[in-house]
Design an enzyme around this catalytic site. Structure first.
Site, PDB file in Angstrom:
ATOM      1  N   GLU A 105      -6.047   9.208   9.291  1.00  0.00           N
ATOM      2  CA  GLU A 105      -6.619  10.410   8.691  1.00  0.00           C
ATOM      3  C   GLU A 105      -7.659  10.081   7.631  1.00  0.00           C
ATOM      4  O   GLU A 105      -7.618   9.024   7.018  1.00  0.00           O
ATOM      5  CB  GLU A 105      -5.505  11.215   8.017  1.00  0.00           C
ATOM      6  CG  GLU A 105      -4.537  11.793   9.010  1.00  0.00           C
ATOM      7  CD  GLU A 105      -3.450  12.602   8.343  1.00  0.00           C
ATOM      8  OE1 GLU A 105      -3.052  13.605   8.930  1.00  0.00           O
ATOM      9  OE2 GLU A 105      -3.017  12.238   7.244  1.00  0.00           O
ATOM     10  N   CYS A 118     -12.045  10.444   1.331  1.00  0.00           N
ATOM     11  CA  CYS A 118     -10.938   9.511   1.143  1.00  0.00           C
ATOM     12  C   CYS A 118     -10.632   8.939   2.531  1.00  0.00           C
ATOM     13  O   CYS A 118     -10.316   9.690   3.451  1.00  0.00           O
ATOM     14  CB  CYS A 118      -9.755  10.310   0.584  1.00  0.00           C
ATOM     15  SG  CYS A 118      -8.237   9.359   0.443  1.00  0.00           S
ATOM     16  N   CYS A 125       0.917   1.153   6.704  1.00  0.00           N
ATOM     17  CA  CYS A 125       0.753   0.255   5.558  1.00  0.00           C
ATOM     18  C   CYS A 125       1.997  -0.608   5.442  1.00  0.00           C
ATOM     19  O   CYS A 125       3.111  -0.149   5.690  1.00  0.00           O
ATOM     20  CB  CYS A 125       0.566   1.074   4.277  1.00  0.00           C
ATOM     21  SG  CYS A 125       0.214   0.060   2.816  1.00  0.00           S
ATOM     22  N   CYS A 129       5.806   0.998  -0.531  1.00  0.00           N
ATOM     23  CA  CYS A 129       6.082   1.717  -1.783  1.00  0.00           C
ATOM     24  C   CYS A 129       6.939   2.941  -1.437  1.00  0.00           C
ATOM     25  O   CYS A 129       6.559   3.751  -0.581  1.00  0.00           O
ATOM     26  CB  CYS A 129       4.772   2.145  -2.449  1.00  0.00           C
ATOM     27  SG  CYS A 129       3.670   0.742  -2.756  1.00  0.00           S
ATOM     28  N   CYS A 132       5.573   6.689  -1.212  1.00  0.00           N
ATOM     29  CA  CYS A 132       4.340   6.954  -0.451  1.00  0.00           C
ATOM     30  C   CYS A 132       4.661   7.231   1.010  1.00  0.00           C
ATOM     31  O   CYS A 132       5.419   6.499   1.644  1.00  0.00           O
ATOM     32  CB  CYS A 132       3.411   5.753  -0.559  1.00  0.00           C
ATOM     33  SG  CYS A 132       1.968   5.851   0.531  1.00  0.00           S
ATOM     34  N   CYS A 356      -4.646  12.223  -1.698  1.00  0.00           N
ATOM     35  CA  CYS A 356      -4.795  10.804  -1.394  1.00  0.00           C
ATOM     36  C   CYS A 356      -3.449  10.085  -1.470  1.00  0.00           C
ATOM     37  O   CYS A 356      -2.630  10.370  -2.319  1.00  0.00           O
ATOM     38  CB  CYS A 356      -5.772  10.170  -2.350  1.00  0.00           C
ATOM     39  SG  CYS A 356      -7.404  10.846  -2.164  1.00  0.00           S
TER      40      CYS A 356
HETATM   41  N1  SAH Z   1      -2.769   1.017  -0.862  1.00  0.00           N
HETATM   42  C1  SAH Z   1      -3.713   1.436  -1.839  1.00  0.00           C
HETATM   43  C2  SAH Z   1      -4.495   2.676  -1.488  1.00  0.00           C
HETATM   44  C3  SAH Z   1      -3.793   3.843  -0.833  1.00  0.00           C
HETATM   45  S1  SAH Z   1      -2.880   4.977  -1.778  1.00  0.00           S
HETATM   46  C4  SAH Z   1      -3.020   1.619  -3.178  1.00  0.00           C
HETATM   47  O1  SAH Z   1      -1.796   1.592  -3.216  1.00  0.00           O
HETATM   48  O2  SAH Z   1      -3.700   1.726  -4.188  1.00  0.00           O
HETATM   49  C5  SAH Z   1      -3.895   5.739  -2.969  1.00  0.00           C
HETATM   50  C6  SAH Z   1      -3.129   6.132  -4.211  1.00  0.00           C
HETATM   51  O3  SAH Z   1      -2.194   7.201  -3.976  1.00  0.00           O
HETATM   52  C7  SAH Z   1      -2.299   4.980  -4.758  1.00  0.00           C
HETATM   53  O4  SAH Z   1      -2.438   4.925  -6.152  1.00  0.00           O
HETATM   54  C8  SAH Z   1      -0.893   5.380  -4.378  1.00  0.00           C
HETATM   55  O5  SAH Z   1       0.070   4.745  -5.165  1.00  0.00           O
HETATM   56  C9  SAH Z   1      -0.933   6.878  -4.568  1.00  0.00           C
HETATM   57  N2  SAH Z   1       0.154   7.597  -3.909  1.00  0.00           N
HETATM   58  C10 SAH Z   1       0.841   7.227  -2.799  1.00  0.00           C
HETATM   59  N3  SAH Z   1       1.786   8.117  -2.498  1.00  0.00           N
HETATM   60  C11 SAH Z   1       1.732   9.072  -3.451  1.00  0.00           C
HETATM   61  C12 SAH Z   1       2.481  10.249  -3.692  1.00  0.00           C
HETATM   62  N4  SAH Z   1       3.480  10.606  -2.892  1.00  0.00           N
HETATM   63  N5  SAH Z   1       2.135  10.995  -4.762  1.00  0.00           N
HETATM   64  C13 SAH Z   1       1.128  10.638  -5.568  1.00  0.00           C
HETATM   65  N6  SAH Z   1       0.391   9.535  -5.395  1.00  0.00           N
HETATM   66  C14 SAH Z   1       0.690   8.741  -4.349  1.00  0.00           C
END
Ligand code: SAH
Length: 371
Positions: A105, A118, A125, A129, A132, A356
């Site tokens: 997406e 974005c 991934c 985390c 996420c 994002c």
């Molecule tokens: N892998 C990279 C980029 C993708 S995520 C990274 O981790 O930076 C982009 C941002 O969104 C990251 O800061 C991530 O931690 C955050 N993110 C992921 N899931 C989220 C959620 N459920 N709520 C808020 N932010 C989130």
């Protein structure tokens, strides 16, 4: 009677594309097809200046050449499955199908002063985390530079055609905050950055400062990036200042600790002259305590960093929720008190799971099931 089952689409490397190649390789590829070098320039103009990936619509290419080019260096790579709009047409999430059936997406967002896309750098991934959505399904595969760049070109075309609410606009900003960890797909991300930043006609000519690469903190990747001479904005997803909690929130912290990550980011800032940003998703009673704000403030106050707080967008079934407005305010106050610049990210596209980092695994499952 034997049931004939459709073969499952094979997840695999996409065919090579013009957008995977550097300038020299593009010319060589065109010559290998028996065409003059200037055709490479023409292709670049169609892609980077006219945002047109549909070779069939190019009027300066005779039919036989079109076929040859298409087959060898311009295969169709991404097909739109669907778009969902929200925020009065100012946010649009696009779901793309890749050559092997894999889905990714991108999200296009219109603001008064800019248009941002974005994009995804991987399908799924591997960083795991727990808060996420993308992380839950694991890594399917890396995207090629062409597959990543195609998302940007499609966004630029949509903006130029005035498909968002406010009439024709120029795509101005690109953030690598969709699916995937850009530093875990390093080479394809670097080629994509060239495609975005190199001046016309060899790239889109978008300023490096308008491009943000967001990472969990893969230190070797940050170190390498600082030597590329591509001064993009670096965002580090820190989410907590202490190793103990970060070991679980961002599991790669077990390998690269908070201090190492910040030192790599400091070095990036010194080498590029660019302030970096610290991403911090505020999760109720997990990482939003006043003492953590104070610790974060102490860690960052003499650094060239800016904190970007993100209200947690809970994943389906998650036991975690966003912090209260009161705790959010207090967190901001404590950081500001220590002189650390801080902003609160708006949650565009929340209702379409389009914020994002929250690109919906759920939707992808749904589409897969219906096929
Ligand atoms: N892998 C990279 C980029 C993708 S995520 C990274 O981790 O930076 C982009 C941002 O969104 C990251 O800061 C991530 O931690 C955050 N993110 C992921 N899931 C989220 C959620 N459920 N709520 C808020 N932010 C989130």
């Amino acid at each position: 009677m034997e049931l004939k089952l459709e073969p499952k689409s094979k997840v695999g490397k996409p065919p090579q594309h013009f957008l995977d190649l550097n300038q020299e390789e593009r010319k060589e590829a065109v010559e290998e097809l028996g065409l003059p070098k200037f055709r490479a320039n023409q292709i670049a103009i169609h892609l980077f200046e006219h945002f047109n990936l549909e070779i069939d619509s190019w009027s300066d290419f005779p039919k036989d050449i079109k076929e040859k080019v298409k087959e060898n260096i311009l295969p169709s790579l991404i097909t739109k499955v669907r778009s969902i709009q929200t925020d009065n047409g100012k946010t649009r999430k696009d779901l793309w199908k890749l050559h092997d059936g894999v889905l990714v997406e991108s999200v296009l967002m219109e603001y008064p002063d800019r248009v941002t896309v974005c994009i995804s750098s991987q399908a799924g991934c591997g960083m795991d985390c727990p808060f996420c959505a993308t992380g839950q399904g694991g890594l399917t595969r890396n995207l090629s530079a062409a597959e990543i760049t195609a998302q940007v070109i499609a966004a630029a075309a949509s903006a130029a055609k005035g498909e968002l609410s406010g009439g024709p606009k120029r795509l101005s900003n690109i953030v690598f905050m969709g699916m995937g960890e850009p530093m875990a797909n390093y080479n394809a991300v670097i080629q994509t950055l060239h495609n975005i930043i190199d001046p016309n006609p060899n790239g889109m000519g978008i300023s490096a400062r308008n491009v943000t690469v967001s990472t969990v903190g893969l230190v070797p990747g940050i170190e390498k990036l600082s030597k590329e001479n591509i001064p993009v904005t670096l965002a580090v997803s820190l989410h907590t200042p202490d190793d103990e909690l970060r070991d679980t929130l961002v599991p790669i912290n077990n390998r690269y600790k908070v201090n190492e990550v910040l030192e790599a980011a400091d070095d990036y800032a010194r080498k590029t002259g660019r302030r970096y940003s610290i991403e911090y998703a505020l999760i109720k009673e997990i990482n939003d305590q006043a003492w953590r704000a104070a610790l974060l403030g102490r860690l960052l106050k003499n650094r060239i960093a800016h904190v970007n707080l993100i209200p947690l967008n809970p994943t389906p079934g998650s036991k975690w929720t966003a912090s209260s407005k009161k705790d959010e305010k207090e967190f901001i106050r404590i950081l500001e008190e220590q002189g650390v610049p801080v902003s609160l990210r708006d949650t565009r596209g929340k209702e379409i799971d389009g914020a994002c980092g929250q690109l919906a695994a759920r939707e992808i499952e749904l589409v897969n099931r219906n096929e």
